[in-house]
Write an enzyme that holds these catalytic residues in place. Structure first.
Site, short mmCIF file in Angstrom:
data_model
loop_
_atom_site.label_atom_id
_atom_site.label_comp_id
_atom_site.label_asym_id
_atom_site.label_seq_id
_atom_site.Cartn_x
_atom_site.Cartn_y
_atom_site.Cartn_z
N LYS A 106 0.86 -1.18 0.00
CA LYS A 106 0.00 0.00 0.00
C LYS A 106 0.90 1.23 0.00
O LYS A 106 1.66 1.46 0.94
CB LYS A 106 -0.91 0.00 1.23
CG LYS A 106 -1.80 1.24 1.27
CD LYS A 106 -2.47 1.40 2.62
CE LYS A 106 -2.90 2.84 2.80
NZ LYS A 106 -3.29 3.16 4.17
N GLY A 167 -7.31 9.56 10.59
CA GLY A 167 -7.42 9.68 12.05
C GLY A 167 -8.45 10.67 12.55
O GLY A 167 -8.59 10.86 13.76
N ALA A 193 -9.22 5.91 5.04
CA ALA A 193 -9.05 7.08 5.93
C ALA A 193 -10.34 7.86 6.11
O ALA A 193 -11.09 8.08 5.16
CB ALA A 193 -7.95 8.02 5.46
N GLY A 194 -10.58 8.26 7.37
CA GLY A 194 -11.70 9.13 7.70
C GLY A 194 -12.88 8.43 8.34
O GLY A 194 -13.73 9.08 8.96
N ASN A 215 -8.20 2.05 10.52
CA ASN A 215 -7.38 1.73 11.68
C ASN A 215 -7.91 2.45 12.91
O ASN A 215 -8.40 1.84 13.86
CB ASN A 215 -5.92 2.07 11.40
CG ASN A 215 -4.96 1.65 12.53
OD1 ASN A 215 -3.79 1.94 12.46
ND2 ASN A 215 -5.43 0.97 13.55
N SER A 216 -7.85 3.81 12.88
CA SER A 216 -8.21 4.59 14.07
C SER A 216 -9.63 4.31 14.55
O SER A 216 -9.89 4.29 15.76
CB SER A 216 -8.08 6.09 13.79
OG SER A 216 -6.78 6.40 13.38
#
Length: 264
Positions: A106, A167, A193-194, A215-216
């Protein structure tokens, strides 16, 4: 019994996956919580920041691969923390060495630490080098449909536009751009993301994304293991709703039951 129409398989680099949820390994309190949350999520592809996580380059330190086995999961090395093309290419080559010739990566090249927005110019440079070098490149990019088109034409195997800044948990900030990217897509499109909560993941899947990486949203939840499981169901529900085809939106009400035969 499921009434879902037959779905096309989710395939990356010639390999088919049951789960359309990809998860990261950073930000957990320890390796055990990482293991349990990822298990609960049902994810089969796990992304690892090579510059921040030990996958064998630091002998004697705890190794992530001891709890996230490459025999059970597809490890997706990423270039998080890289701010130019040269650094990103070097990081991918290191990962290939550490993981015995592993080609799936990635690519993310960041512009600055405040926004973690992709540096599109450096991303394009790195993608070109990596594709020529034989890597299967999944690429983190802005939600610009033109850049997404260029990256696919260049030979990247998947484009991964952000839904919101890394994040932030803000959810899908520009669904309209994502819809254009999806309409034009010649390779799988994954939101990256987001995402902040289960409904964000569901919306991404309802738009027609092939999968979602996060992830976050899991690691920073008050109960990461429970959130991992919530995300598993969110992805499945969103995909099923996309396949089912939602009802049209209308300005005015319409009765749920037909009016024919009502007693006058």
């Amino acid at each position: 019994m499921s009434h879902a129409p037959s779905d096309k398989p989710f395939t990356l680099a010639g390999r088919t996956y049951q789960s359309r949820l990809l998860v990261g390994t950073g930000k957990y309190k320890d390796l055990e919580e990482t293991r349990l949350a990822i298990e609960a999520s049902g994810a089969e592809i796990v992304t690892v920041a090579v510059r921040r996580t030990n996958i064998g380059q630091n002998p004697g330190e705890p190794n992530l691969l001891d709890v996230i086995s490459p025999e059970r999961y597809t490890i997706l090395p990423n270039t998080a923390g890289c701010y130019d093309a040269v650094e990103a290419v070097r990081t991918c080559r290191l990962a290939r060495e550490l993981l015995d010739g592993h080609k799936l990566v990635k690519l993310e090249v960041l512009a600055d630490q405040k926004t973690l927005f992709p540096n599109v110019i450096e991303t394009l440079k790195a993608a070109e080098v990596l594709v020529k070098d034989g890597f299967d490149v999944m690429v983190y990019t802005s939600d610009d449909p033109i850049i997404a088109r260029e990256l696919a034409a260049m030979g990247c195997i998947a484009v991964m536009p952000l839904a919101g800044l890394i994040g932030t948990g803000l959810g899908i900030c520009n669904p309209y751009n994502l819809r254009i990217i999806l309409e034009e897509a010649t390779v799988p499109v994954l939101v990256d993301a987001g995402v902040g909560t289960a409904s964000d993941a569901t919306i991404a899947m309802e738009l027609g994304c092939e999968a979602v990486l996060m992830n976050s949203a899991i690691a920073h939840a008050q109960n990461p293991i429970l959130m991992g499981e919530a995300m598993k169901h969110a992805i499945i529900a969103g995909r099923m709703a996309y396949l089912a085809g939602r009802m049209p939106k209308k300005l005015y009400a319409s009765a749920s039951s037909p009016l024919d035969g009502l007693i006058k």
